[in-house]
Scaffold this active site. Structure first.
Site, PDB file in Angstrom:
ATOM      1  N   SER A  90       0.824  -1.196   0.000  1.00 51.79           N
ATOM      2  CA  SER A  90       0.000   0.000   0.000  1.00 51.79           C
ATOM      3  C   SER A  90       0.863   1.254   0.000  1.00 51.79           C
ATOM      4  O   SER A  90       2.082   1.188  -0.042  1.00 51.79           O
ATOM      5  CB  SER A  90      -0.906   0.012   1.229  1.00 51.79           C
ATOM      6  OG  SER A  90      -0.110   0.171   2.388  1.00 51.79           O
ATOM      7  N   LYS A  91       0.204   2.386   0.056  1.00 55.38           N
ATOM      8  CA  LYS A  91       0.873   3.685   0.002  1.00 55.38           C
ATOM      9  C   LYS A  91       2.042   3.805   0.972  1.00 55.38           C
ATOM     10  O   LYS A  91       3.067   4.383   0.645  1.00 55.38           O
ATOM     11  CB  LYS A  91      -0.140   4.790   0.344  1.00 55.38           C
ATOM     12  CG  LYS A  91      -1.135   5.023  -0.768  1.00 55.38           C
ATOM     13  CD  LYS A  91      -0.652   6.077  -1.733  1.00 55.38           C
ATOM     14  CE  LYS A  91      -1.697   6.346  -2.805  1.00 55.38           C
ATOM     15  NZ  LYS A  91      -1.098   6.542  -4.119  1.00 55.38           N
ATOM     16  N   ARG A  92       1.825   3.272   2.170  1.00 53.28           N
ATOM     17  CA  ARG A  92       2.874   3.514   3.151  1.00 53.28           C
ATOM     18  C   ARG A  92       4.157   2.746   2.876  1.00 53.28           C
ATOM     19  O   ARG A  92       5.139   2.864   3.583  1.00 53.28           O
ATOM     20  CB  ARG A  92       2.359   3.222   4.562  1.00 53.28           C
ATOM     21  CG  ARG A  92       1.839   1.876   4.746  1.00 53.28           C
ATOM     22  CD  ARG A  92       0.957   1.710   5.964  1.00 53.28           C
ATOM     23  NE  ARG A  92       0.432   0.371   5.948  1.00 53.28           N
ATOM     24  CZ  ARG A  92       1.160  -0.683   6.296  1.00 53.28           C
ATOM     25  NH1 ARG A  92       2.390  -0.516   6.723  1.00 53.28           N
ATOM     26  NH2 ARG A  92       0.654  -1.889   6.213  1.00 53.28           N
ATOM     27  N   HIS A  93       4.181   1.926   1.811  1.00 52.17           N
ATOM     28  CA  HIS A  93       5.408   1.233   1.444  1.00 52.17           C
ATOM     29  C   HIS A  93       6.189   2.017   0.399  1.00 52.17           C
ATOM     30  O   HIS A  93       7.025   1.470  -0.307  1.00 52.17           O
ATOM     31  CB  HIS A  93       5.091  -0.153   0.896  1.00 52.17           C
ATOM     32  CG  HIS A  93       4.480  -1.056   1.919  1.00 52.17           C
ATOM     33  ND1 HIS A  93       3.223  -1.591   1.789  1.00 52.17           N
ATOM     34  CD2 HIS A  93       4.953  -1.494   3.097  1.00 52.17           C
ATOM     35  CE1 HIS A  93       2.950  -2.320   2.850  1.00 52.17           C
ATOM     36  NE2 HIS A  93       3.976  -2.277   3.659  1.00 52.17           N
ATOM     37  N   GLY A  94       5.910   3.330   0.283  1.00 54.59           N
ATOM     38  CA  GLY A  94       6.569   4.094  -0.768  1.00 54.59           C
ATOM     39  C   GLY A  94       5.791   3.915  -2.045  1.00 54.59           C
ATOM     40  O   GLY A  94       4.569   3.883  -2.018  1.00 54.59           O
TER      41      GLY A  94
END
Length: 444
Positions: free
Chosen positions: A226-230
RNA sequence: GCCCCCAUGGUGUAACGGUUAGCACGCGAGCCUUUCACGCUCGAGGCAGGAGUUCGAUUCUCCUUGGGGGUACCA
Protein backbone atom coordinates in the site's frame (compact mmCIF):
# COMPACT_ATOMS: atom_id res chain seq x y z
CA UNK A 1 -8.85 -16.69 -26.68
CA UNK A 2 -10.24 -13.52 -25.20
CA UNK A 3 -8.76 -12.18 -21.98
CA UNK A 4 -9.69 -9.04 -20.21
CA UNK A 5 -8.33 -6.64 -17.67
CA UNK A 6 -11.10 -5.06 -15.64
CA UNK A 7 -9.70 -2.67 -13.03
CA UNK A 8 -11.76 -0.78 -10.53
CA UNK A 9 -10.94 2.88 -11.15
CA UNK A 10 -9.88 4.00 -7.71
CA UNK A 11 -7.46 6.56 -9.07
CA UNK A 12 -4.07 4.98 -9.54
CA UNK A 13 -2.92 1.74 -11.07
CA UNK A 14 -1.57 -0.34 -8.22
CA UNK A 15 1.53 -2.40 -8.88
CA UNK A 16 -0.46 -5.55 -8.22
CA UNK A 17 -3.00 -4.35 -10.75
CA UNK A 18 -0.20 -3.63 -13.18
CA UNK A 19 1.05 -7.18 -12.82
CA UNK A 20 -2.43 -8.54 -13.40
CA UNK A 21 -2.72 -6.38 -16.50
CA UNK A 22 0.70 -7.53 -17.69
CA UNK A 23 -0.10 -11.22 -17.24
CA UNK A 24 -3.37 -10.81 -19.11
CA UNK A 25 -1.60 -8.92 -21.82
CA UNK A 26 1.20 -11.50 -22.09
CA UNK A 27 -1.37 -14.26 -22.46
CA UNK A 28 -3.19 -12.38 -25.19
CA UNK A 29 -0.06 -11.35 -27.06
CA UNK A 30 1.39 -14.84 -26.77
CA UNK A 31 -1.63 -16.52 -28.32
CA UNK A 32 -2.23 -16.07 -32.05
CA UNK A 33 -5.57 -14.45 -32.72
CA UNK A 34 -6.25 -13.68 -29.08
CA UNK A 35 -7.94 -10.46 -28.03
CA UNK A 36 -7.09 -8.31 -25.04
CA UNK A 37 -10.20 -6.54 -23.81
CA UNK A 38 -10.17 -3.61 -21.41
CA UNK A 39 -13.20 -2.96 -19.31
CA UNK A 40 -13.83 -0.60 -16.45
CA UNK A 41 -15.45 -2.57 -13.70
CA UNK A 42 -17.13 -0.40 -11.15
CA UNK A 43 -20.77 -0.17 -10.19
CA UNK A 44 -20.07 2.82 -8.00
CA UNK A 45 -20.61 6.05 -9.92
CA UNK A 46 -18.84 8.12 -7.30
CA UNK A 47 -15.64 6.27 -7.87
CA UNK A 48 -15.87 5.71 -11.56
CA UNK A 49 -15.10 9.27 -12.59
CA UNK A 50 -13.68 10.12 -16.01
CA UNK A 51 -10.53 11.38 -14.29
CA UNK A 52 -10.00 8.12 -12.44
CA UNK A 53 -10.62 6.09 -15.57
CA UNK A 54 -8.20 8.24 -17.53
CA UNK A 55 -5.51 7.71 -14.90
CA UNK A 56 -5.75 3.97 -15.33
CA UNK A 57 -5.66 4.21 -19.10
CA UNK A 58 -2.71 6.57 -18.91
CA UNK A 59 -0.76 4.17 -16.72
CA UNK A 60 -1.49 1.26 -19.04
CA UNK A 61 -0.43 3.26 -22.06
CA UNK A 62 2.76 4.30 -20.33
CA UNK A 63 3.52 0.65 -19.57
CA UNK A 64 2.94 0.04 -23.28
CA UNK A 65 0.22 -2.51 -22.64
CA UNK A 66 -2.10 -1.86 -25.53
CA UNK A 67 -5.58 -3.29 -25.76
CA UNK A 68 -7.65 -4.44 -28.71
CA UNK A 69 -11.11 -3.61 -27.45
CA UNK A 70 -12.53 -1.21 -24.94
CA UNK A 71 -12.61 0.39 -22.62
CA UNK A 72 -16.22 -0.48 -21.93
CA UNK A 73 -17.88 0.87 -18.84
CA UNK A 74 -20.36 -1.18 -16.91
CA UNK A 75 -22.81 1.70 -16.84
CA UNK A 76 -23.29 1.51 -20.58
CA UNK A 77 -24.78 -1.91 -20.03
CA UNK A 78 -27.54 -1.13 -17.55
CA UNK A 79 -30.32 -2.23 -19.94
CA UNK A 80 -28.72 -5.58 -20.57
CA UNK A 81 -28.23 -6.14 -16.85
CA UNK A 82 -31.88 -5.37 -16.20
CA UNK A 83 -32.88 -7.82 -18.92
CA UNK A 84 -30.81 -10.63 -17.42
CA UNK A 85 -32.14 -9.81 -13.98
CA UNK A 86 -35.77 -10.20 -15.04
CA UNK A 87 -34.96 -13.44 -16.79
CA UNK A 88 -33.41 -14.85 -13.62
CA UNK A 89 -36.42 -13.66 -11.63
CA UNK A 90 -38.83 -15.22 -14.13
CA UNK A 91 -36.89 -18.48 -14.07
CA UNK A 92 -36.99 -18.59 -10.30
CA UNK A 93 -33.21 -18.52 -10.15
CA UNK A 94 -33.36 -15.27 -8.22
CA UNK A 95 -35.84 -13.62 -5.89
CA UNK A 96 -36.60 -10.33 -4.24
CA UNK A 97 -36.14 -9.97 -0.53
CA UNK A 98 -35.92 -7.24 2.07
CA UNK A 99 -33.49 -9.26 4.14
CA UNK A 100 -30.50 -7.19 5.23
CA UNK A 101 -27.02 -8.11 6.31
CA UNK A 102 -28.24 -8.16 9.90
CA UNK A 103 -31.01 -10.59 8.96
CA UNK A 104 -28.42 -12.83 7.36
CA UNK A 105 -26.34 -12.71 10.50
CA UNK A 106 -29.37 -13.54 12.62
CA UNK A 107 -30.25 -16.41 10.30
CA UNK A 108 -26.79 -17.87 10.72
CA UNK A 109 -26.86 -17.38 14.46
CA UNK A 110 -30.06 -19.38 14.52
CA UNK A 111 -29.16 -22.12 12.03
CA UNK A 112 -25.44 -22.44 12.70
CA UNK A 113 -22.50 -21.45 10.61
CA UNK A 114 -22.71 -24.48 8.37
CA UNK A 115 -25.89 -23.26 6.81
CA UNK A 116 -25.83 -20.45 4.28
CA UNK A 117 -28.58 -17.85 4.18
CA UNK A 118 -31.62 -18.79 2.10
CA UNK A 119 -34.43 -16.25 1.79
CA UNK A 120 -38.06 -16.19 0.68
CA UNK A 121 -39.43 -14.36 -2.32
CA UNK A 122 -41.10 -11.24 -0.93
CA UNK A 123 -41.68 -9.54 -4.26
CA UNK A 124 -39.78 -6.44 -3.16
CA UNK A 125 -36.34 -5.37 -2.00
CA UNK A 126 -32.95 -6.44 -3.27
CA UNK A 127 -32.50 -9.32 -5.68
CA UNK A 128 -30.69 -12.40 -4.41
CA UNK A 129 -29.48 -15.34 -6.44
CA UNK A 130 -30.65 -18.75 -5.28
CA UNK A 131 -27.82 -21.01 -4.21
CA UNK A 132 -28.60 -24.75 -4.20
CA UNK A 133 -28.71 -26.26 -0.72
CA UNK A 134 -26.65 -29.25 -1.64
CA UNK A 135 -23.44 -29.77 -3.53
CA UNK A 136 -20.63 -27.43 -4.37
CA UNK A 137 -19.43 -25.00 -6.98
CA UNK A 138 -15.96 -25.75 -8.22
CA UNK A 139 -13.58 -24.81 -10.96
CA UNK A 140 -10.18 -25.87 -12.14
CA UNK A 141 -8.06 -22.84 -11.43
CA UNK A 142 -5.22 -22.38 -13.92
CA UNK A 143 -2.85 -21.52 -11.09
CA UNK A 144 -4.08 -23.37 -8.03
CA UNK A 145 -5.88 -26.33 -9.46
CA UNK A 146 -9.29 -27.52 -8.41
CA UNK A 147 -10.97 -25.10 -6.06
CA UNK A 148 -14.36 -25.77 -4.54
CA UNK A 149 -16.86 -24.08 -2.27
CA UNK A 150 -19.59 -26.04 -0.50
CA UNK A 151 -23.03 -24.57 -1.09
CA UNK A 152 -23.89 -24.88 2.58
CA UNK A 153 -21.27 -22.24 3.30
CA UNK A 154 -22.59 -19.80 0.72
CA UNK A 155 -25.26 -17.21 1.44
CA UNK A 156 -27.65 -16.33 -1.36
CA UNK A 157 -25.72 -13.37 -2.80
CA UNK A 158 -27.35 -10.05 -3.48
CA UNK A 159 -26.96 -9.37 -7.18
CA UNK A 160 -28.95 -6.13 -7.44
CA UNK A 161 -29.93 -3.41 -5.02
CA UNK A 162 -33.55 -2.59 -4.24
CA UNK A 163 -33.32 0.31 -6.71
CA UNK A 164 -32.40 -2.12 -9.47
CA UNK A 165 -28.73 -1.18 -9.81
CA UNK A 166 -26.53 -4.22 -10.17
CA UNK A 167 -23.72 -5.46 -7.97
CA UNK A 168 -20.22 -6.40 -9.01
CA UNK A 169 -20.52 -10.18 -8.85
CA UNK A 170 -23.49 -10.15 -11.13
CA UNK A 171 -22.23 -7.48 -13.50
CA UNK A 172 -18.80 -9.03 -14.17
CA UNK A 173 -20.29 -12.39 -14.92
CA UNK A 174 -22.80 -10.98 -17.39
CA UNK A 175 -20.22 -8.67 -18.94
CA UNK A 176 -17.64 -11.42 -19.31
CA UNK A 177 -20.24 -13.71 -20.77
CA UNK A 178 -21.42 -11.15 -23.32
CA UNK A 179 -17.86 -10.24 -24.22
CA UNK A 180 -17.08 -13.89 -24.85
CA UNK A 181 -14.22 -13.83 -22.36
CA UNK A 182 -12.47 -17.19 -22.23
CA UNK A 183 -9.86 -16.54 -19.54
CA UNK A 184 -10.19 -14.49 -16.39
CA UNK A 185 -6.91 -13.68 -14.65
CA UNK A 186 -7.18 -11.62 -11.49
CA UNK A 187 -5.97 -11.30 -7.92
CA UNK A 188 -6.76 -13.95 -5.35
CA UNK A 189 -8.83 -11.45 -3.41
CA UNK A 190 -11.45 -12.48 -5.95
CA UNK A 191 -11.41 -16.16 -5.08
CA UNK A 192 -14.46 -16.07 -2.89
CA UNK A 193 -16.29 -14.11 -5.58
CA UNK A 194 -15.71 -16.84 -8.11
CA UNK A 195 -18.40 -19.29 -6.93
CA UNK A 196 -20.96 -16.46 -6.95
CA UNK A 197 -20.05 -15.60 -10.50
CA UNK A 198 -20.02 -19.23 -11.50
CA UNK A 199 -23.53 -19.55 -10.12
CA UNK A 200 -24.63 -16.66 -12.31
CA UNK A 201 -23.25 -18.47 -15.36
CA UNK A 202 -24.93 -21.63 -14.22
CA UNK A 203 -28.28 -19.90 -13.73
CA UNK A 204 -27.96 -18.55 -17.24
CA UNK A 205 -27.05 -21.94 -18.63
CA UNK A 206 -23.80 -20.53 -19.94
CA UNK A 207 -20.33 -22.01 -20.18
CA UNK A 208 -18.02 -20.18 -17.74
CA UNK A 209 -14.52 -19.01 -18.64
CA UNK A 210 -11.32 -20.44 -17.22
CA UNK A 211 -10.11 -18.73 -14.06
CA UNK A 212 -6.63 -18.02 -12.78
CA UNK A 213 -6.13 -16.35 -9.41
CA UNK A 214 -2.83 -14.60 -8.82
CA UNK A 215 -1.30 -14.38 -5.37
CA UNK A 216 -1.33 -10.87 -3.96
CA UNK A 217 1.66 -8.57 -3.72
CA UNK A 218 2.98 -7.58 -0.33
CA UNK A 219 5.10 -4.70 0.90
CA UNK A 220 8.49 -5.17 2.59
CA UNK A 221 6.76 -5.77 5.91
CA UNK A 222 4.76 -8.69 4.56
CA UNK A 223 1.52 -6.76 4.66
CA UNK A 224 -0.58 -5.97 1.67
CA UNK A 225 1.27 -3.50 -0.54
CA UNK A 226 0.00 0.00 0.00
CA UNK A 227 0.87 3.69 0.00
CA UNK A 228 2.87 3.51 3.15
CA UNK A 229 5.41 1.23 1.44
CA UNK A 230 6.57 4.09 -0.77
CA UNK A 231 5.84 3.69 -4.43
CA UNK A 232 2.81 1.43 -4.71
CA UNK A 233 1.44 2.55 -8.05
CA UNK A 234 2.88 2.67 -11.53
CA UNK A 235 2.35 6.42 -11.53
CA UNK A 236 4.72 6.70 -8.59
CA UNK A 237 7.21 4.41 -10.25
CA UNK A 238 7.11 6.54 -13.38
CA UNK A 239 7.71 9.69 -11.35
CA UNK A 240 10.62 8.00 -9.63
CA UNK A 241 12.28 7.56 -13.00
CA UNK A 242 11.78 3.88 -13.70
CA UNK A 243 11.48 2.66 -17.27
CA UNK A 244 8.37 0.83 -18.44
CA UNK A 245 10.39 -2.01 -19.95
CA UNK A 246 12.24 -2.53 -16.66
CA UNK A 247 8.99 -2.51 -14.73
CA UNK A 248 7.47 -5.04 -17.10
CA UNK A 249 10.50 -7.26 -16.69
CA UNK A 250 10.50 -6.93 -12.92
CA UNK A 251 6.83 -7.42 -12.17
CA UNK A 252 6.64 -10.35 -14.57
CA UNK A 253 9.14 -12.05 -12.26
CA UNK A 254 7.03 -11.40 -9.19
CA UNK A 255 5.42 -14.79 -8.92
CA UNK A 256 6.73 -16.32 -12.07
CA UNK A 257 10.10 -17.51 -13.33
CA UNK A 258 11.32 -18.33 -16.80
CA UNK A 259 12.16 -21.95 -17.49
CA UNK A 260 15.90 -21.26 -17.55
CA UNK A 261 15.69 -18.98 -14.53
CA UNK A 262 16.57 -15.95 -16.62
CA UNK A 263 16.42 -12.65 -14.74
CA UNK A 264 16.74 -10.17 -17.56
CA UNK A 265 14.03 -10.87 -20.08
CA UNK A 266 12.90 -8.67 -22.93
CA UNK A 267 9.21 -8.16 -23.43
CA UNK A 268 9.30 -10.26 -26.60
CA UNK A 269 10.84 -13.16 -24.73
CA UNK A 270 8.32 -12.66 -21.96
CA UNK A 271 5.50 -13.00 -24.47
CA UNK A 272 7.05 -16.14 -25.88
CA UNK A 273 7.80 -17.78 -22.56
CA UNK A 274 5.10 -16.67 -20.16
CA UNK A 275 2.90 -19.48 -18.90
CA UNK A 276 0.09 -18.68 -16.48
CA UNK A 277 0.13 -22.25 -15.16
CA UNK A 278 3.67 -21.73 -13.86
CA UNK A 279 2.72 -18.80 -11.68
CA UNK A 280 3.59 -19.23 -8.03
CA UNK A 281 0.80 -19.75 -5.51
CA UNK A 282 2.35 -17.82 -2.65
CA UNK A 283 2.32 -14.05 -2.33
CA UNK A 284 5.40 -12.09 -3.39
CA UNK A 285 6.96 -9.03 -1.82
CA UNK A 286 7.66 -6.03 -3.95
CA UNK A 287 11.37 -5.24 -3.67
CA UNK A 288 12.23 -1.81 -5.01
CA UNK A 289 15.98 -2.47 -4.72
CA UNK A 290 15.85 -5.20 -7.29
CA UNK A 291 13.71 -3.05 -9.57
CA UNK A 292 16.30 -0.31 -9.25
CA UNK A 293 19.10 -2.68 -10.16
CA UNK A 294 17.18 -3.93 -13.17
CA UNK A 295 16.34 -0.38 -14.18
CA UNK A 296 20.02 0.53 -14.05
CA UNK A 297 20.78 -2.42 -16.24
CA UNK A 298 18.28 -1.25 -18.84
CA UNK A 299 19.66 2.28 -18.66
CA UNK A 300 23.21 1.05 -19.23
CA UNK A 301 22.16 -1.11 -22.15
CA UNK A 302 20.59 1.75 -24.10
CA UNK A 303 22.44 3.73 -26.72
CA UNK A 304 23.37 7.20 -25.49
CA UNK A 305 20.96 8.68 -28.00
CA UNK A 306 18.04 6.63 -26.70
CA UNK A 307 18.90 7.37 -23.12
CA UNK A 308 19.24 11.07 -23.84
CA UNK A 309 15.77 11.08 -25.29
CA UNK A 310 14.38 9.42 -22.16
CA UNK A 311 16.22 11.74 -19.80
CA UNK A 312 15.14 14.82 -21.73
CA UNK A 313 11.53 13.69 -21.71
CA UNK A 314 11.75 13.03 -18.00
CA UNK A 315 13.47 16.26 -16.99
CA UNK A 316 11.80 18.48 -19.55
CA UNK A 317 15.21 19.83 -20.55
CA UNK A 318 17.00 19.58 -23.85
CA UNK A 319 20.58 19.45 -25.04
CA UNK A 320 21.59 16.89 -22.45
CA UNK A 321 23.35 14.44 -24.77
CA UNK A 322 26.90 15.09 -23.55
CA UNK A 323 25.99 14.94 -19.89
CA UNK A 324 24.03 11.75 -20.37
CA UNK A 325 26.84 10.14 -22.30
CA UNK A 326 29.44 10.74 -19.60
CA UNK A 327 27.21 9.60 -16.75
CA UNK A 328 25.31 6.69 -18.27
CA UNK A 329 26.70 4.06 -15.93
CA UNK A 330 26.36 6.20 -12.85
CA UNK A 331 22.61 6.51 -12.46
CA UNK A 332 19.98 3.82 -12.06
CA UNK A 333 16.77 5.81 -12.49
CA UNK A 334 15.98 8.78 -14.69
CA UNK A 335 15.37 10.86 -11.58
CA UNK A 336 18.95 10.33 -10.46
CA UNK A 337 20.45 11.99 -13.52
CA UNK A 338 19.85 15.57 -12.59
CA UNK A 339 21.25 15.50 -9.05
CA UNK A 340 24.35 13.86 -10.51
CA UNK A 341 24.95 15.86 -13.67
CA UNK A 342 22.74 18.92 -13.46
CA UNK A 343 25.76 21.02 -12.51
CA UNK A 344 26.88 20.78 -16.13
CA UNK A 345 23.90 22.88 -17.13
CA UNK A 346 22.78 24.91 -14.13
CA UNK A 347 26.07 25.70 -12.46
CA UNK A 348 27.72 24.02 -9.47
CA UNK A 349 25.49 22.61 -6.79
CA UNK A 350 26.09 23.74 -3.27
CA UNK A 351 27.53 21.15 -0.94
CA UNK A 352 29.21 22.98 1.96
CA UNK A 353 30.70 19.79 3.33
CA UNK A 354 32.42 19.05 0.02
CA UNK A 355 33.75 22.60 -0.24
CA UNK A 356 35.07 22.48 3.27
CA UNK A 357 36.79 19.19 2.72
CA UNK A 358 38.30 19.76 -0.71
CA UNK A 359 38.67 23.49 -1.17
CA UNK A 360 40.64 24.38 1.94
CA UNK A 361 43.63 26.70 1.80
CA UNK A 362 46.19 23.92 1.34
CA UNK A 363 44.28 22.37 -1.55
CA UNK A 364 44.03 25.59 -3.49
CA UNK A 365 47.65 25.35 -4.60
CA UNK A 366 46.89 22.20 -6.53
CA UNK A 367 43.76 23.75 -7.92
CA UNK A 368 45.66 26.85 -9.02
CA UNK A 369 48.23 24.68 -10.79
CA UNK A 370 45.46 22.74 -12.50
CA UNK A 371 43.95 25.99 -13.63
CA UNK A 372 47.18 27.10 -15.29
CA UNK A 373 47.64 23.77 -17.02
CA UNK A 374 44.07 23.75 -18.27
CA UNK A 375 44.38 27.31 -19.50
CA UNK A 376 47.49 26.40 -21.45
CA UNK A 377 45.93 23.42 -23.20
CA UNK A 378 45.69 23.56 -27.01
CA UNK A 379 42.75 21.25 -27.17
CA UNK A 380 40.23 21.08 -24.35
CA UNK A 381 39.29 17.47 -24.94
CA UNK A 382 38.87 14.86 -22.22
CA UNK A 383 41.97 13.11 -23.53
CA UNK A 384 44.20 16.14 -23.33
CA UNK A 385 42.79 17.14 -19.97
CA UNK A 386 43.47 13.64 -18.74
CA UNK A 387 47.07 13.80 -19.93
CA UNK A 388 47.95 17.15 -18.48
CA UNK A 389 46.35 16.53 -15.10
CA UNK A 390 48.00 13.16 -14.72
CA UNK A 391 51.26 14.83 -15.56
CA UNK A 392 50.54 17.29 -12.78
CA UNK A 393 50.02 14.43 -10.36
CA UNK A 394 53.31 12.81 -11.30
CA UNK A 395 55.40 15.96 -11.26
CA UNK A 396 53.99 17.43 -8.11
CA UNK A 397 54.14 14.21 -6.14
CA UNK A 398 50.57 14.78 -5.09
CA UNK A 399 48.04 12.02 -4.64
CA UNK A 400 45.61 11.76 -7.54
CA UNK A 401 42.67 12.68 -5.39
CA UNK A 402 44.37 15.81 -4.08
CA UNK A 403 44.39 17.09 -7.60
CA UNK A 404 41.15 15.66 -8.89
CA UNK A 405 38.82 16.20 -5.96
CA UNK A 406 39.36 19.96 -5.55
CA UNK A 407 38.80 20.30 -9.28
CA UNK A 408 35.64 18.24 -9.09
CA UNK A 409 34.25 20.28 -6.25
CA UNK A 410 35.22 23.51 -8.02
CA UNK A 411 33.26 22.67 -11.17
CA UNK A 412 30.48 20.51 -9.73
CA UNK A 413 30.07 21.89 -6.25
CA UNK A 414 29.85 18.34 -4.97
CA UNK A 415 32.24 15.50 -4.18
CA UNK A 416 30.38 13.12 -6.49
CA UNK A 417 30.11 13.63 -10.22
CA UNK A 418 30.81 12.00 -13.56
CA UNK A 419 34.50 11.76 -14.47
CA UNK A 420 36.34 15.06 -13.97
CA UNK A 421 38.08 15.01 -17.34
CA UNK A 422 34.85 14.34 -19.16
CA UNK A 423 32.98 16.89 -17.11
CA UNK A 424 35.57 19.56 -17.80
CA UNK A 425 35.45 18.79 -21.50
CA UNK A 426 31.66 19.04 -21.53
CA UNK A 427 31.75 22.37 -19.71
CA UNK A 428 34.37 23.76 -22.07
CA UNK A 429 37.44 25.79 -21.26
CA UNK A 430 35.82 29.11 -20.60
CA UNK A 431 33.15 27.87 -18.22
CA UNK A 432 35.57 25.54 -16.47
CA UNK A 433 38.16 28.23 -15.81
CA UNK A 434 35.51 30.59 -14.60
CA UNK A 435 34.22 28.07 -12.07
CA UNK A 436 37.74 27.33 -10.91
CA UNK A 437 38.43 31.02 -10.46
CA UNK A 438 35.33 31.42 -8.37
CA UNK A 439 36.39 28.48 -6.23
CA UNK A 440 39.90 29.91 -5.81
CA UNK A 441 38.48 33.26 -4.80
CA UNK A 442 36.01 31.82 -2.31
CA UNK A 443 36.52 32.27 1.39
CA UNK A 444 38.47 29.43 3.01
C1' G B 1 -16.08 -16.77 14.75
C1' C B 2 -16.78 -19.06 9.84
C1' C B 3 -14.95 -20.13 4.66
C1' C B 4 -10.70 -20.46 1.50
C1' C B 5 -5.56 -20.26 0.25
C1' C B 6 -0.20 -20.29 0.94
C1' A B 7 4.85 -21.97 3.06
C1' U B 8 12.86 -23.11 -0.44
C1' G B 9 18.26 -17.95 2.59
C1' G B 10 16.42 -10.95 4.17
C1' U B 11 13.80 -10.69 -1.08
C1' G B 12 12.25 -12.95 -6.02
C1' U B 13 12.78 -17.75 -7.79
C1' A B 14 15.00 -23.05 -9.82
C1' A B 15 15.43 -28.15 -8.85
C1' C B 16 11.01 -36.36 -13.20
C1' G B 17 11.20 -38.63 -4.97
C1' G B 18 17.91 -39.63 -5.45
C1' U B 19 21.90 -32.53 -6.56
C1' U B 20 27.78 -30.60 -2.26
C1' A B 21 19.76 -27.44 -2.77
C1' G B 22 21.17 -23.70 -8.40
C1' C B 23 20.37 -18.45 -10.14
C1' A B 24 19.30 -13.15 -9.35
C1' C B 25 18.74 -8.77 -5.94
C1' G B 26 20.48 -7.28 -1.34
C1' C B 27 24.52 -7.94 2.27
C1' G B 28 30.13 -8.72 3.57
C1' A B 29 35.40 -8.96 1.77
C1' G B 30 38.81 -8.09 -2.13
C1' C B 31 40.31 -6.35 -7.08
C1' C B 32 39.70 -2.19 -10.48
C1' U B 33 39.70 3.17 -9.58
C1' U B 34 40.12 10.66 -9.60
C1' U B 35 34.61 10.64 -6.57
C1' C B 36 30.31 7.85 -7.33
C1' A B 37 29.09 4.02 -10.05
C1' C B 38 30.06 -0.01 -13.48
C1' G B 39 32.74 -4.53 -13.97
C1' C B 40 35.30 -8.86 -11.93
C1' U B 41 36.52 -12.52 -7.85
C1' C B 42 35.36 -14.65 -3.30
C1' G B 43 32.05 -15.24 0.98
C1' A B 44 27.96 -15.56 4.70
C1' G B 45 22.88 -17.03 4.54
C1' G B 46 17.57 -21.48 3.14
C1' C B 47 14.01 -26.43 2.43
C1' A B 48 8.95 -23.43 9.35
C1' G B 49 8.22 -27.81 13.03
C1' G B 50 6.38 -32.85 13.81
C1' A B 51 4.47 -37.46 12.25
C1' G B 52 3.57 -40.80 8.12
C1' U B 53 4.28 -43.15 2.94
C1' U B 54 8.98 -44.79 0.64
C1' C B 55 15.09 -48.22 -0.19
C1' G B 56 15.21 -42.76 -0.25
C1' A B 57 11.70 -37.01 0.92
C1' U B 58 12.57 -29.82 -0.21
C1' U B 59 9.35 -32.60 -3.48
C1' C B 60 3.54 -36.99 -1.73
C1' U B 61 -0.22 -37.28 2.84
C1' C B 62 -1.77 -35.56 7.67
C1' C B 63 -1.20 -32.41 12.00
C1' U B 64 0.89 -28.05 14.30
C1' U B 65 2.79 -23.28 13.71
C1' G B 66 3.17 -18.98 10.90
C1' G B 67 1.32 -15.76 6.99
C1' G B 68 -2.48 -14.12 3.60
C1' G B 69 -7.44 -13.42 1.40
C1' G B 70 -12.69 -13.35 1.95
C1' U B 71 -16.81 -12.99 5.05
C1' A B 72 -21.42 -5.80 2.26
C1' C B 73 -28.02 -3.75 -1.02
C1' C B 74 -18.24 -2.32 -2.09
C1' A B 75 -15.22 -3.53 -6.10
Amino acid sequence: MRVRFAPSPTGALHIGGARTALYNWLMARGTPGATFVLRIEDTDRERSTPENVEQILDALRWLELDWDEGPVSQFERADRHAEVLSKLLADGRAYRTTATADDVKAYKAEHGSDRGFRGQDEGEGAIRLRVPDEGETAWDDLIRGRTAFQHVHLDDPVIARADGSVLYNFAVAVDDLDAGITDVVRGEDHISNTPKQLLVYEALGAEPPRFAHLPLLHGPDGKKLSKRHGAASVQELRDAGYLPEAIRNYIALLGWGAADDQTVISTDELIAQFDIAKVQKNPAQFDEKKLRWLNGLYIRSMTPAELTERVEAFTGRSGLAEGVTISQEKFATLAEFWPLAGFLYDGPTDDPAAREKWLGADQRANLATSRERLAALDSFSAEHIDATLREQVERGDAKPKDVFQPLRVAIAGAAVSPGVFESLAVLGREESLQRIDIALAGSP
